[in-house]
Design a protein around this motif. Structure first.
Motif, PDB file in Angstrom:
ATOM      1  N   GLY A 195      41.647  39.275  43.603  1.00 48.40           N
ATOM      2  CA  GLY A 195      42.597  40.369  43.748  1.00 48.40           C
ATOM      3  C   GLY A 195      42.920  40.624  45.200  1.00 48.40           C
TER       4      GLY A 195
ATOM      5  N   ILE B  86      34.149  41.395  39.928  1.00 44.25           N
ATOM      6  CA  ILE B  86      34.483  42.403  40.945  1.00 44.25           C
ATOM      7  C   ILE B  86      33.610  43.644  40.772  1.00 44.25           C
ATOM      8  CG2 ILE B  86      36.415  43.353  39.581  1.00 44.25           C
ATOM      9  CD1 ILE B  86      36.265  43.123  43.428  1.00 44.25           C
TER      10      ILE B  86
ATOM     11  N   SER C 270      42.395  43.787  41.075  1.00 43.42           N
ATOM     12  CA  SER C 270      41.044  43.291  41.354  1.00 43.42           C
ATOM     13  C   SER C 270      40.494  42.412  40.226  1.00 43.42           C
ATOM     14  CB  SER C 270      40.106  44.455  41.601  1.00 43.42           C
ATOM     15  OG  SER C 270      40.071  45.301  40.480  1.00 43.42           O
TER      16      SER C 270
ATOM     17  N   GLY D 230      30.892  43.430  42.892  1.00 45.98           N
ATOM     18  CA  GLY D 230      31.236  43.436  44.316  1.00 45.98           C
ATOM     19  C   GLY D 230      31.876  42.161  44.824  1.00 45.98           C
ATOM     20  N   ALA D 231      31.844  41.079  44.038  1.00 48.69           N
ATOM     21  CA  ALA D 231      32.407  39.804  44.498  1.00 48.69           C
ATOM     22  C   ALA D 231      33.872  39.717  44.091  1.00 48.69           C
ATOM     23  CB  ALA D 231      31.637  38.627  43.922  1.00 48.69           C
ATOM     24  N   ARG D 232      34.715  39.278  45.030  1.00 43.47           N
ATOM     25  CA  ARG D 232      36.147  39.193  44.713  1.00 43.47           C
ATOM     26  C   ARG D 232      36.433  38.076  43.728  1.00 43.47           C
ATOM     27  NH1 ARG D 232      39.670  39.513  50.191  1.00 43.47           N
ATOM     28  NH2 ARG D 232      41.374  39.875  48.737  1.00 43.47           N
TER      29      ARG D 232
END
Lengths: 215, 467
Positions: B144, B225, B130, B228-230
C-alpha cells in the motif's frame, strides 16, 4: 511542498501506543476530494463528544475536555509527542494532511508505522524516531512544565529544549532530510530519470512481455 | 555468498536505478486505484499538466463508498456520490480502465485484481490502500502507498523506495478441523504483535501455508499490514498457476507458457538468509477471536479476556485497560460467552467464494440467533456474488436469516451506510478492530468466516467445529 529547516513550538503529549490512522482521521472525512481542511477533524472521535460528519460547523461542537489537545496549555502545539507504532493501519495520507492542517510539523515517537512514516515526508511533516527512554523523559518533562517548547533543528539534526538548552540528537535518512530542507518535488526528481525508466521498460519487455500487454 | 529470498528477487527484477543518495527507483507493473485515495493524486497530475505514464498498468474501481443494498442504485450521501463521480471523471479524462458501479465485475479492489488475472506472480503491485499486501499471495511484491505516491506512480510508473529487511514466517504442521487461514494470520499477529513486522517484507511459508487455497493465502497476506509489514508474500506454486489460468487478463498461449516458466523460478533460494525468522506450530492454532482494539489483542476460543494487571509493561497495561473499557468487557470473561449484536461477513480479507462457502457450510439448515440484530453477507465482487448464487449459497444465507448484499467494502470501514451504532458488538471477518472503525463507538471482534457464521447461529462466539 513546504520546506522544513528549524521549527520551534510547544510539544503536546499523546500518551498511548498504536495510535492508528482511523483515530487520526476517521473515515467519514476521507470522502473529501481535497488535500486540505482536515485539521478541525484531527482525532475527531477523541476530541469531540458528539459524532462528527463532513460539513458540520466544528466550532459549535461539544469538545472533550479530557482530550490532551483540548487543554489550554497545549494550544498552538506544533510538535506531537507520541508512543510506539504511531500511524499504524490504513495508508490514508489524510492522516498527515490532518496533522499538518492542525498545525503539527513534527512528531516524535519511539517507532512509526511504515506507510505513515513515508507519507509524512511527502507533506513536509518530520517524524523523528528516538529511543524509548528519551521519549519517556520528554513525556515526563512536557507534563511537568507548562508551555514546554522544543526547537527542532533539522539542519543540525538535534532537538533543543527551549527552557534549559538540553540537546537530543536524532538520526534521519540523508535523502529525506535533503528533500524536506529543500521542499523537493519527488515526481520532478524521478522524471529527470525518464531515460532510465524507458531503458528498463525496453529490457523488461523482452524478458517479461506479458507484463506490458494487458489492462 | 548466500542465496536470495523471494523478496530479494522481486526487488532486483524491478530495480530501475540505485541512486547514490541511498534510495532506489523501483518499477511498478500494476497500479490499482479506488475512489478514496486517488482524487488528490489525479488533481496533482492536472495541476502539473502531467499524464499517466502507462494507463494500461492501471485499473480503477469504486469500492469503499458503494452501497450494498440491493435496491439502491444511487448513493444517498452526496459527499460519497461526489467521490465516485470524481473517479468516473478522472478515469474518463485520463483514459484509465474502470469497472464502474454498474459493471458486473465491480467489487473490492483486492478481490477483483486476482479474479481478473490482473494480479500475477512476479509483479510489483501498488494501490493507495494498505491491504494491497493481499496480492502477495501470488508471489508478487505488493504494498500500500499514500496518495502522493499514487500520483508518483501515475506520473512515473516508479516509486522512490528503500529495500525492506527480510522476515520469514513458517507455519509448520497441519491445521485442526475448523481452523482457517484467518485464524492462522490472527495467531501470527498475536505472536509478533502489530509492529512486529515493521520494516520487513514477510514471506509466509511452510506446510500449513502451502496447504491453503489461494483464497486462504490472500487472507494471510491481506493482514500482513496488521503485523506492521507493508508486504507479505507466498511463493507461487501449481495452485497459483491453476487459479490464474484462463482468467480474463492472464497471458494466453505461448505467452502463458513463458510466464509460467518464469514464475516457477520465483522462490527463496535454499541458502537464502532472513533477517528474522518466526516458526509457528500450525497444529497448536485454535479458532481466534480478538478481544480489544488492536489486532494483536487476540485470544483462542476457550480462553478468557486477559487481565491488564498481569501485564508488566505500563504502556501496554494502559492500552489494555482503555481497550477493555471501549469494548465493554471485563477481564476473565470467557470469550465464548460474549454475545453479539451484529455479524459481518465480507471485506478484502474474507469475501471470496471460499470464505462464503466456509460460512455457508456452518449456516446451512440453521437460523441466526434471535438475539442477533443483523447479519450481513457482503460478497467481494459482482462475480463472487454470481458464483455464490450459482452454488445456491445465497439461499442458505437468506434462509438462515442473513442479509445477502451487493459487493463493496461495506462495514469493514463503514464509509457507506453499513455501520455499527455506539456500543453495538460485531463479529466481523474484516481486518481492523480499531476504535470506531466500523462506526463510532462500535465494538469489533475479528474472526474467520466460519466463526462469524457460528457466532450468528449461537448468538455468541462458538467453535464452528462443534456446531
Amino acid at each position: 511542498m513546504e520546506k522544513f529547516t528549524v521549527l520551534e513550538g510547544i510539544a503536546a503529549p499523546l500518551d498511548r501506543a498504536n495510535v492508528d490512522t482511523d483515530a487520526i482521521i476517521p473515515k467519514q472525512f476521507l470522502k473529501s476530494i481535497k488535500r486540505t481542511g482536515f485539521g478541525p477533524n484531527l482525532f475527531d472521535e477523541w476530541r469531540y463528544l458528539d459524532h462528527g460528519e463532513p460539513g458540520m460547523d466544528n466550532s459549535t461542537r461539544p469538545i472533550n475536555p479530557d482530550f490532551v489537545l483540548n487543554q489550554k496549555r497545549y494550544a498552538g502545539a506544533r510538535i506531537l509527542l507520541a508512543r510506539d507504532n504511531f500511524g499504524c493501519g490504513s495508508s490514508r495520507e489524510h492522516a498527515p494532511w490532518a496533522l499538518s492542517d492542525y498545525g503539527f510539523r513534527c512528531i516524535i515517537a519511539p517507532s512509526f508505522a511504515d506507510i505513515f512514516f513515508n507519507n509524512c515526508f511527502k507533506n513536509g511533516l518530520l517524524p523523528i524516531v528516538l529511543p524509548g527512554e528519551m521519549v519517556d523523559d520528554l513525556f515526563d518533562r512536557v507534563e511537568k512544565t507548562p508551555g514546554f517548547s522544543l526547537r527542532v533543528d533539522l539542519l543540525e539534526q538535534r532537538i533543543v529544549s527551549v527552557a534549559d538548552g538540553s540537546v537530543i540528537p536524532f538520526e534521519i535518512d540523508a535523502f529525506r532530510k535533503e528533500a524536506l530542507i529543500q521542499g523537493l518535488d519527488d515526481i520532478g526528481m524521478t522524471l529527470a530519470k525518464a531515460d532510465r525508466i524507458r531503458e528498463y521498460e525496453e529490457r523488461r519487455q523482452h524478458e517479461a512481455p506479458w507484463l506490458f500487454s494487458q489492462a | 555468498m548466500s542465496g536470495k529470498t523471494l523478496y530479494d528477487k522481486l526487488w532486483d527484477q524491478h530495480l530501475v536505478h540505485d541512486d547514490p543518495n541511498g534510495t532506489s527507483l523501483i518499477y511498478i507493473d500494476r497500479h490499482l486505484v479506488h475512489e478514496v485515495t486517488s482524487p488528490q493524486a489525479f488533481e496533482g497530475l492536472h495541476i502539473a499538466g502531467r499524464k499517466p505514464w502507462r494507463t494500461d498498468s492501471m485499473l480503477a474501481v469504486p469500492d469503499h463508498n458503494v452501497p450494498t443494498t440491493v435496491d439502491s442504485a444511487d448513493i444517498d450521501d452526496p459527499v460519497s456520490r461526489l467521490q465516485i463521480q470524481t473517479l468516473d471523471q478522472n478515469c474518463n479524462h485520463f483514459g484509465v480502465m474502470q469497472f464502474g458501479m454498474s459493471d458486473p465485475r465491480q467489487g473490492i479492489v483486492h478481490v477483483i485484481g486476482p479474479e481478473q488475472g490482473l494480479t500475477l506472480p512476479g509483479m510489483t503491485i501498488v494501490c493507495g490502500d494498505s491491504h494491497t499486501s493481499t496480492h502477495g499471495a501470488f508471489g508478487a511484491l505488493a504494498f500500500g502507498i499514500g496518495t502522493s505516491e499514487v500520483e508518483h506512480v501515475m506520473a512515473t510508473q516508479c516509486l522512490i523506495s528503500r529495500k525492506s529487511k527480510n522476515m520469514r514466517v513458517r507455519v509448520e504442521g497441519e491445521l485442526k478441523p475448523g481452523v482457517t487461514a484467518k485464524d492462522v494470520v490472527l495467531a501470527i499477529i498475536g505472536e509478533i504483535g502489530t509492529a512486529g513486522g515493521t520494516g520487513y517484507a514477510i514471506e509466509f511459508s511452510g506446510p500449513v501455508i502451502e496447504s491453503l487455497s489461494m483464497e486462504g493465502r490472500m487472507t494471510v497476506c491481506n493482514m500482513t499490514i496488521e503485523a506492521g509489514a507493508r508486504a507479505g508474500m507466498i511463493r507461487p506454486d501449481q495452485k497459483t498457476i491453476d487459479y490464474l489460468e484462463g482468467r480474463p487478463y492472464t497471458p494466453k498461449g505461448e505467452m502463458w507458457e513463458r510466464a509460467v516458466a518464469s514464475w516457477r523460478e520465483l522462490e527463496s533460494d535454499a541458502d537464502a538468509v532472513f533477517d528474522a525468522e518466526i516458526v509457528i506450530d500450525g497444529g497448536e492454532i485454535r479458532p481466534q477471536v480478538t478481544w480489544g482494539t488492536s489486532p494483536e489483542m487476540v485470544v483462542s476460543l476457550g480462553e478468557s479476556v486477559p487481565d491488564p494487571d498481569a501485564e508488566p509493561d505500563p504502556i501496554k497495561q494502559e492500552g489494555m485497560r482503555r481497550a477493555l473499557d471501549y469494548m465493554g468487557l471485563e477481564p476473565g470473561t470467557p470469550i465464548d460467552s460474549v454475545s453479539l449484536d451484529l455479524i459481518f461477513i465480507g471485506s478484502c480479507t474474507n469475501s471470496r467464494i471460499e470464505d462464503l462457502r466456509e460460512a455457508a457450510e456452518i449456516a446451512r439448515g440453521r437460523k441466526v440467533s434471535g438475539t442477533v440484530k443483523q447479519a450481513l453477507v457482503v460478497p467481494g465482487s459482482g462475480l463472487v456474488k454470481r458464483q455464490a448464487e450459482s452454488e445456491g449459497l445465497h439461499r442458505i444465507f437468506i434462509d438462515a436469516g442473513f442479509e445477502w448484499r451487493n459487493p463493496g467494502c461495506s462495514m469493514c470501514l463503514a464509509m457507506n451506510a453499513d455501520r455499527l451504532k455506539p456500543q453495538e458488538r460485531c463479529a466481523s471477518t474484516s481486518n481492523r478492530n480499531f476504535e470506531g472503525r466500523q462506526g463510532q463507538g462500535g465494538r469489533t471482534h475479528l474472526v474467520s468466516p466460519a466463526m462469524a457464521a457460528a457466532a450468528a447461529i449461537a448468538g455468541h462466539f462458538a467453535d464452528p467445529a462443534s456446531l
